[in-house]
Scaffold this active site. Structure first.
Site, PDB file in Angstrom:
ATOM      1  CG  ASP A 201      -3.950   6.213   1.080  1.00 28.17           C
ATOM      2  OD1 ASP A 201      -4.746   5.324   1.469  1.00 28.17           O
ATOM      3  OD2 ASP A 201      -3.787   7.301   1.491  1.00 28.17           O
TER       4      ASP A 201
ATOM      5  CG  HIS B 268      -8.470  -0.357   5.364  1.00 28.62           C
ATOM      6  ND1 HIS B 268      -8.618  -0.486   4.011  1.00 28.62           N
ATOM      7  CD2 HIS B 268      -7.897   0.865   5.797  1.00 28.62           C
ATOM      8  CE1 HIS B 268      -7.852   0.577   3.497  1.00 28.62           C
ATOM      9  NE2 HIS B 268      -7.563   1.444   4.586  1.00 28.62           N
ATOM     10  CG  ASP B 269     -10.600   3.434   4.414  1.00 36.05           C
ATOM     11  OD1 ASP B 269     -10.057   3.089   5.728  1.00 36.05           O
ATOM     12  OD2 ASP B 269     -10.210   3.593   3.243  1.00 36.05           O
TER      13      ASP B 269
ATOM     14  CD  GLU C 185      -8.532   4.986  -0.906  1.00 37.94           C
ATOM     15  OE1 GLU C 185      -9.339   5.006   0.005  1.00 37.94           O
ATOM     16  OE2 GLU C 185      -7.295   5.623  -0.845  1.00 37.94           O
TER      17      GLU C 185
ATOM     18  CG  ASP D  48      -2.096   0.700   1.176  1.00 40.89           C
ATOM     19  OD1 ASP D  48      -2.014   1.857   0.420  1.00 40.89           O
ATOM     20  OD2 ASP D  48      -2.996   0.176   1.483  1.00 40.89           O
TER      21      ASP D  48
HETATM   22  C1  GLC Z   1      -7.048   5.920   2.488  1.00 38.06           C
HETATM   23  C2  GLC Z   1      -7.141   4.969   3.422  1.00 38.06           C
HETATM   24  C3  GLC Z   1      -7.581   5.306   4.770  1.00 38.06           C
HETATM   25  C4  GLC Z   1      -6.893   6.507   5.118  1.00 38.06           C
HETATM   26  C5  GLC Z   1      -6.677   7.519   4.312  1.00 38.06           C
HETATM   27  C6  GLC Z   1      -5.658   8.481   4.423  1.00 38.06           C
HETATM   28  O1  GLC Z   1      -8.672   6.298   2.321  1.00 38.06           O
HETATM   29  O2  GLC Z   1      -7.669   3.769   2.928  1.00 38.06           O
HETATM   30  O3  GLC Z   1      -7.477   4.276   5.829  1.00 38.06           O
HETATM   31  O4  GLC Z   1      -7.019   6.922   6.590  1.00 38.06           O
HETATM   32  O5  GLC Z   1      -6.609   7.181   2.905  1.00 38.06           O
HETATM   33  O6  GLC Z   1      -4.356   7.990   4.212  1.00 38.06           O
END
Ligand code: GLC
Ligand code: CA
Length: 532
Positions: free
Chosen positions: A192, A320-321, A253, A96
Site C-alpha cells: 500500500d 477498489h479506489d 502501489e 495487502d
Molecule cells: C491505498 C489504498 C486505499 C487506502 C489508502 C490508505 O491507496 O488502496 O484503499 O484508503 O491506501 O491506506
C-alpha cells in the site's frame, strides 16, 4: 521464469466477495468457497485487500494488529485454510501490506504515546506543526495528541498515523511482520502507498501545484512526503527480506499525481532491479480510455519496463479506489471488451479486479448512504469509493448470491443486472466472462507474448490500436477498433513478416469476420487477436 513475470492476478476486496456466515459482509471462508470459480478463470494468483484486525475506519487499511485476522473476516485458521486450498489449486496468494501507517489502535501507537517507551520513535512526532502537509482524506496531516503533548503525522485519516521508517527499530519491526506471512507461505505482497514511506527528514513544506481536483491535498506537489531517496533505500532493504525466501513477489502501489508519472512509477523497480519486481502504473486510471492514450501509455511503459532492462510491466485498469474501467468508459460493454484485450494480452503481469470479468458497473450511492471516509468528507467533489466496492454478482438468488443478509453495500441492481452475474454468463459462449477466460488461455498458450515487448503499428486510422508480439516466427497481433467506424486494414501493415495469420479471437464471437486478400474489415468497437 518466476511466477509473477507472466501472471494474471485477481484482486479480491474481501468485504464484497462472498459472505459465508450471513452477516452481510464478505469473509475468508466465502473466498475459499469460491476458489474453484477463481481457478476456472485461468488466473495465477489472488491478492486480498487487507483482512487484518482493524477498527475499519478505512475498511482494513488501518491495521491494528498485522498478525491477527479481523473477526469480521474469520480466524487465522480460516486464513491458513484459504492459503492451503489456494495452493492445492495452484493459485498463489498475495496479501495487502499496509506499511506506511497503522491504526491508532495499534499497540505500537498506543505505546508510542508514552514518550519513554521502546516504541517512542515508531511514529513521527513534533512539538509544533512543522509544515503544510495535508492528509489525503482531509485536513492537516498533523493531529495533536494530548497524552503525549505532541503532534503526529498522518497522511490519510487521523486514525492512520504514519510509521517512522527512519527509525531502525521500527523498520525491523515492520520487516518482522512481513516475515510472519512469508513464513506462513504467502507468495507475495501488494504494498500500500509504498512510495510514501520515507518522508523528508527535515519535513519541508510541499510546494503549491494546480492539482487534478480542488482538494487541498491535490493542490500540492508531493516532493517531500513522497518519492524521496530514502524510500528507495528502504524498499531495497525490504526486497532483501523477501529475497531470503524463494519466488516471492512485491507489487507496489505507487501514488501518482496529475495525469500520471510513469518514470516515477517505474523508478520503484530499482535502477539495478533491486527494489519492487512489479509496480502499478495508474496513468490510465487518470486519463480517458481512448486508443491514443492506451497507445501512448503502453508504449512508454514497455520502454520503462523493458525486457532488455530485465523488468516486468504490470497492467491494471480497475481497483477498489477508482470507478471501474467499464464505468469510466461510459458503461459500454463493447469498449470494456476491448479494454479486456488490452489488459490481458500484454507481456508481464495483469491485474483483474473482481467482477471486471463480468462487466460489473460502478454506481454511486446517495450521500446519506456513503460509508467511505473519503466520500463522507469530500462529497460531491469526491463521491467516495463505495461504488466500486459493491458486492460480487454471483447469481439470481437473494442479494445476487453474495449474502443471505442485508449486504454492507447494496448490490448494483441496474437495468441489465441479470446479464451481469456469474450464473447468467457461465453458460453462454459470447459473454464477457467467456472472453476473459479465452483471453487468459490465449495469453498462456502463446509463448511469444511473454517473451517480447509489444511492437506498435502507428499507421492506422484514429481510434485504432494495434500491437504485436513476434518471436521465432510465431506472432500474436492485437487489433482494437475503438472508433465508431468500419476500418479496412491490411495484414502487411499490422503483421509485417508474419505468415499464416488467422483470427484466433474476437471480442464478440458472433460477429462474422474473415481475412480476405490479406485484409480484414473491422467493425466499430470490435477487437480481434490474430495468431499463426
Ligand atoms: C491505498 C489504498 C486505499 C487506502 C489508502 C490508505 O491507496 O488502496 O484503499 O484508503 O491506501 O491506506
Ligand atoms: Ca460474513
Amino acid at each position: 521464469m518466476p511466477w509473477f513475470e507472466n501472471a494474471v492476478i485477481y484482486q479480491i476486496y474481501p468485504r464484497s466477495f462472498k459472505d459465508s456466515n450471513g452477516d452481510g459482509i464478505g469473509d475468508l471462508n466465502g473466498i475459499t468457497e469460491k476458489l474453484p470459480y477463481i481457478k476456472s478463470l485461468g488466473v495465477d494468483a489472488i491478492w486480498l485487500s487487507p483482512i487484518y484486525k482493524s477498527p475499519m475506519k478505512d475498511f482494513g487499511y488501518d491495521v491494528e494488529d498485522y498478525r491477527a485476522i479481523d473477526p469480521i473476516f474469520g480466524t487465522m485458521e480460516d486464513f491458513d485454510t484459504l492459503v492451503s486450498s489456494a495452493h492445492k489449486l495452484g493459485l498463489k496468494v498475495m496479501m495487502d501490506m499496509v506499511l506506511n501507517h497503522s491504526s491508532d489502535k495499534h499497540k505500537w501507537f498506543q505505546q508510542s504515546k508514552l514518550r519513554d517507551s521502546k516504541y517512542s520513535n515508531f511514529y513521527i512526532w513534533r512539538d509544533k506543526v512543522p509544515n503544510n502537509w495535508k492528509a489525503c482524506f482531509g485536513g492537516s496531516a498533523w493531529t495533536y495528541d494530548p497524552e503525549r503533548g505532541q503532534y503526529y503525522l498522518h497522511s490519510f485519516l487521523k486514525e492512520q498515523p504514519d510509521l517512522n521508517w527512519h527509525d531502525e527499530q521500527c523498520r525491523q519491526a515492520i520487516f518482522d511482520e512481513v516475515r510472519y506471512y512469508l513464513d506462513k507461505g504467502v507468495d507475495g505482497f501488494r504494498l500500500d502507498v509504498i512510495n510514501a514511506v520515507g518522508k523528508d527528514p527535515e519535513l519541508r513544506s510541499n510546494p503549491f501545484m494546480f492539482g487534478e481536483t480542488p482538494r487541498p491535498y491535490d493542490m500540492q506537489n508531493h516532493i517531500y512526503d513522497r518519492n524521496t531517496e530514502y524510500t528507495h533505500e528502504y524498499i531495497r532493504q525490504l526486497r532483501k527480506v523477501i529475497d531470503q525466501y524463494d519466488d516471492r513477489a512485491l507489487l507496489g502501489e505507487i501514488m501518482i499525481q496529475g495525469k500520471g508519472q510513469m518514470e516515477q512509477s517505474a523508478s520503484y523497480t530499482g535502477e539495478n532491479n533491486d527494489e519492487l519486481q512489479l509496480c502499478f502504473e495508474f496513468s490510465l486510471v487518470k486519463q480517458r480510455l481512448k486508443a491514443s492514450n492506451l497507445r501512448k501509455v503502453a508504449g512508454k511503459w514497455y520502454k520503462l519496463c523493458s525486457l532488455e532492462k530485465g523488468k516486468t510491466p504490470c497492467w491494471v485498469l480497475s481497483n477498489h479506489d477508482v470507478p471501474r474501467a467499464i464505468s469510466r468508459a461510459g458503461g459500454k460493454e463493447p469498449i470494456a471488451r476491448l479494454l479486456a484485450v488490452y489488459l490481458l494480452i500484454q507481456r508481464g503481469c495483469s491485474v483483474v479486479y473482481f467482477g471486471e470479468e463480468l462487466g460489473m458497473l460502478s454506481k454511486d450511492f446517495p450521500r446519506k448512504e456513503i460509508q467511505d471516509p473519503l466520500g463522507k468528507r469530500y462529497w460531491p467533489i469526491h463521491k467516495g469509493r463505495d461504488a466500486e466496492r459493491r458486492p460480487m454478482q454471483w447469481d439470481f438468488s437473494e442479494n445476487m448470491g453474495f449474502s443471505t443478509a442485508k449486504p454492507w453495500l447494496e448490490p448494483n441492481y441496474t437495468k441489465r443486472w441479470h446479464l451481469l452475474t456469474v450464473e447468467s454468463q457461465e453458460t453462454d459462449r459470447d459473454t464477457m466472462l467467456a472472453l476473459y477466460r479465452a483471453l487468459i488461455k490465449l495469453r498462456k498458450e502463446r509463448k511469444e507474448i511473454s517473451r517480447c515487448d509489444a511492437v506498435f503499428c502507428d499507421s492506422l486510422p484514429r481510434g485504432m490500436l494495434s500491437y504485436r508480439f513476434v518471436k521465432d516466427g510465431k506472432c500474436t497481433v492485437v487489433v482494437l477498433n475503438m472508433s465508431s467506424r468500419w476500418h479496412r486494414i491490411s495484414l502487411s501493415e499490422i503483421a509485417p513478416g508474419c505468415d499464416g495469420m488467422e483470427i484466433a479471437l474476437k471480442t464478440y464471437n458472433k460477429v462474422n469476420l474473415s481475412i480476405e486478400n490479406g485484409e480484414i474489415l473491422v467493425p466499430p468497437t470490435l477487437g480481434v487477436v490474430l495468431t499463426n
